[in-house]
Enzyme design. Structure first.
Site, PDB file in Angstrom:
ATOM      1  N   GLU A 157     -29.873 -12.370  80.715  1.00  0.00           N
ATOM      2  CA  GLU A 157     -30.965 -11.389  80.765  1.00  0.00           C
ATOM      3  C   GLU A 157     -30.628 -10.114  80.005  1.00  0.00           C
ATOM      4  O   GLU A 157     -31.063  -9.015  80.368  1.00  0.00           O
ATOM      5  CB  GLU A 157     -31.343 -11.040  82.219  1.00  0.00           C
ATOM      6  CG  GLU A 157     -31.485 -12.214  83.141  1.00  0.00           C
ATOM      7  CD  GLU A 157     -32.657 -13.125  82.780  1.00  0.00           C
ATOM      8  OE1 GLU A 157     -33.275 -12.913  81.736  1.00  0.00           O
ATOM      9  OE2 GLU A 157     -32.940 -14.043  83.548  1.00  0.00           O
TER      10      GLU A 157
ATOM     11  N   GLY B  29      -0.299 -16.159  91.336  1.00  0.00           N
ATOM     12  CA  GLY B  29      -0.296 -17.456  90.648  1.00  0.00           C
ATOM     13  C   GLY B  29      -1.277 -18.441  91.228  1.00  0.00           C
ATOM     14  O   GLY B  29      -1.821 -19.298  90.507  1.00  0.00           O
TER      15      GLY B  29
ATOM     16  N   TRP C  42     -30.387 -22.189  75.159  1.00  0.00           N
ATOM     17  CA  TRP C  42     -29.979 -21.577  76.425  1.00  0.00           C
ATOM     18  C   TRP C  42     -31.060 -21.625  77.499  1.00  0.00           C
ATOM     19  O   TRP C  42     -31.364 -20.635  78.146  1.00  0.00           O
ATOM     20  CB  TRP C  42     -29.501 -20.129  76.228  1.00  0.00           C
ATOM     21  CG  TRP C  42     -28.441 -19.958  75.200  1.00  0.00           C
ATOM     22  CD1 TRP C  42     -28.507 -19.233  74.056  1.00  0.00           C
ATOM     23  CD2 TRP C  42     -27.134 -20.554  75.202  1.00  0.00           C
ATOM     24  NE1 TRP C  42     -27.345 -19.320  73.350  1.00  0.00           N
ATOM     25  CE2 TRP C  42     -26.475 -20.134  74.034  1.00  0.00           C
ATOM     26  CE3 TRP C  42     -26.463 -21.416  76.070  1.00  0.00           C
ATOM     27  CZ2 TRP C  42     -25.185 -20.519  73.705  1.00  0.00           C
ATOM     28  CZ3 TRP C  42     -25.171 -21.811  75.743  1.00  0.00           C
ATOM     29  CH2 TRP C  42     -24.543 -21.368  74.591  1.00  0.00           C
TER      30      TRP C  42
ATOM     31  N   PHE D 176     -37.799 -20.984  81.607  1.00  0.00           N
ATOM     32  CA  PHE D 176     -38.465 -20.216  80.564  1.00  0.00           C
ATOM     33  C   PHE D 176     -37.574 -20.119  79.338  1.00  0.00           C
ATOM     34  O   PHE D 176     -36.349 -20.184  79.427  1.00  0.00           O
ATOM     35  CB  PHE D 176     -38.896 -18.833  81.068  1.00  0.00           C
ATOM     36  CG  PHE D 176     -37.802 -17.807  81.145  1.00  0.00           C
ATOM     37  CD1 PHE D 176     -37.782 -16.740  80.270  1.00  0.00           C
ATOM     38  CD2 PHE D 176     -36.817 -17.900  82.112  1.00  0.00           C
ATOM     39  CE1 PHE D 176     -36.790 -15.778  80.347  1.00  0.00           C
ATOM     40  CE2 PHE D 176     -35.822 -16.944  82.213  1.00  0.00           C
ATOM     41  CZ  PHE D 176     -35.811 -15.875  81.312  1.00  0.00           C
TER      42      PHE D 176
ATOM     43  N   GLU E  40     -33.228 -18.450  70.706  1.00  0.00           N
ATOM     44  CA  GLU E  40     -33.087 -19.476  69.684  1.00  0.00           C
ATOM     45  C   GLU E  40     -31.667 -19.437  69.135  1.00  0.00           C
ATOM     46  O   GLU E  40     -30.952 -18.452  69.329  1.00  0.00           O
ATOM     47  CB  GLU E  40     -34.119 -19.260  68.569  1.00  0.00           C
ATOM     48  CG  GLU E  40     -35.552 -19.404  69.058  1.00  0.00           C
ATOM     49  CD  GLU E  40     -36.588 -19.189  67.957  1.00  0.00           C
ATOM     50  OE1 GLU E  40     -36.188 -18.918  66.805  1.00  0.00           O
ATOM     51  OE2 GLU E  40     -37.790 -19.303  68.263  1.00  0.00           O
TER      52      GLU E  40
END
Length: 400
Positions: free
Chosen positions: A378, A355, A160, A127, A131
């Site tokens: 979201e 580390g 995205w 979906f 933009e």
């Protein structure tokens, strides 16, 4: 099974589904996730396995070939999948949102055409709202759709898209009217069901998926742009059959999507805790395992509490939606808390590894790069706080 993040009151069927998904994660995802992630390779075999399990149709009604399960069941499955590899849960989540929007808002013809194939994973959903210059202000979208006879002509650029390349159906939000004085901008938006071929380049006339966006984490899944240049869509592919309802349809999808982002945060945090508590018992300093040092025990205590709290809020938000009640407050709280706690638990597990946490040989390095995406997906933390604050003021409004 871990004592943390358990859910009371599940049915035998729900427990069986979760057990099956958990076994799949342990056997098919965890052993290969880090290697695939480092190669930024799409998890084809994993996706095929999830299709066979019926995960793509979990919430699709039985009459359309799905399992007809609740949002809670789905969210708990997402939590397990994210524990294995967060990118895989993203592949499932965007597909789920499109299927949910179709189930809630589609015409009967649209449901009958799309949902049975989506339940099998034959049609895969994505979906598209965002933009390039939009950010969180969805009402300011500039992509436009103009009616031309029995079709609409779409122009604009989207950003995205999770599953942008691998999907074959994209729910795209476009502006379909000019904003008039006194009329809210979001009342002139429409959701279009755009079918396309999988892949990159021109995937249908007028529609281009340029390629994958290179990301710090959240690899494997394809995140893309979408460019529409004279894209013609039949009018019967307007979600619900009528224009100018798109904003509400998308927000409904995002609301359940926030529950599932919360579930993903819970899954990643739980995996980080598992890695941290295991390493703390293996690593020795000053003649004993670091788990016996009070400073590390304090970290583990905080991590475990955060895992438990986030899970409880996610479950509450899912159950609220399943009851038929409005859950934007609960979903916003769950998404906000779970994503923030996920970041903190992952960082503490990273610190426990010392580390070695900076080495790509250790799984925690992957989780450290994946967690930040949940802070943004979201809706950012700031957006969640706005939603939460407004809803609380509605609930606790004083009399003038």
């Amino acid at each position: 099974m871990s004592r943390l993040a358990q859910t009371e009151g599940l049915t035998d069927i729900q427990r069986e589904i979760l057990s099956t998904v958990r076994d799949f994660v342990d056997k098919e995802i965890l052993p290969v996730a880090t290697e695939l992630e480092h190669r930024d390779e799409y998890p084809t075999a994993i996706v095929e396995g999830l299709k066979e399990l019926g995960v793509f149709g979990l919430m699709i009604p039985e009459e359309y070939g799905g399992l007809g399960e609740s949002l809670l069941t789905y969210a708990l499955c997402v939590e397990e999948i994210a524990r294995g590899w967060m990118s895989v849960s993203g592949i499932i989540n965007t597909h789920f949102i499109v299927a949910y929007m179709l189930k809630q808002h589609g015409t009967e013809e649209q449901k009958e055409y799309f949902l049975p194939k989506m339940a099998l994973g034959e049609i895969r959903g994505a979906f598209s709202m965002s933009e390039p210059g939009l950010g969180s202000d969805v009402s300011a979208i500039s992509s436009k759709a103009v009616r031309d006879g029995d079709e609409y002509v779409l122009n604009g650029q989207k950003m995205w898209l999770t599953n942008g390349g691998s999907s074959t159906l994209v729910a795209v939000l476009c502006r379909t009217g000019e904003t008039q004085e006194g009329v809210a901008p979001h009342k002139a938006m429409t959701t279009f069901l755009v079918e396309k071929e999988p892949g990159f380049g021109e995937v249908r006339p007028g529609l281009t998926i340029p390629g994958k966006i290179e990301k710090m984490g959240y690899k494997g899944v394809d995140t893309t742009e979408l460019i529409m240049d004279g894209l013609r869509i039949p009018a019967d592919r307007v979600l619900g059959g009528a224009p100018n309802r798109g904003f509400y349809q998308m927000m409904d999808g995002v609301e359940v999507g926030r529950v599932n982002v919360a579930a993903r945060g819970c899954g990643v945090a739980r995996r980080a805790f598992e890695l941290g508590v295991a390493y703390a018992q293996q690593r020795h300093t000053f003649g004993k395992p670091i788990a016996q040092h009070q400073a590390i025990q304090f970290k583990l205590a905080e991590m475990g509490t955060k895992v438990e709290a986030a899970h409880a809020m996610m479950v509450n938000a899912a159950r609220k939606k399943d009851s038929g009640a409005r859950n934007d407050l609960e979903a916003g709280m769950a998404k906000y808390l779970a994503s923030e706690y996920c970041k903190e638990v992952v960082e503490d597990a990273f610190r426990i590894h010392g580390g070695y946490g900076f080495s790509k040989e250790y799984e925690i390095e992957r989780l450290y790069r994946e967690a930040p995406m949940l802070l943004i997906g979201e809706g950012t933390a700031e957006i969640q706080k706005m939603i939460i604050g407004r809803r609380l003021l509605e609930e606790y409004r004083t009399q003038d």
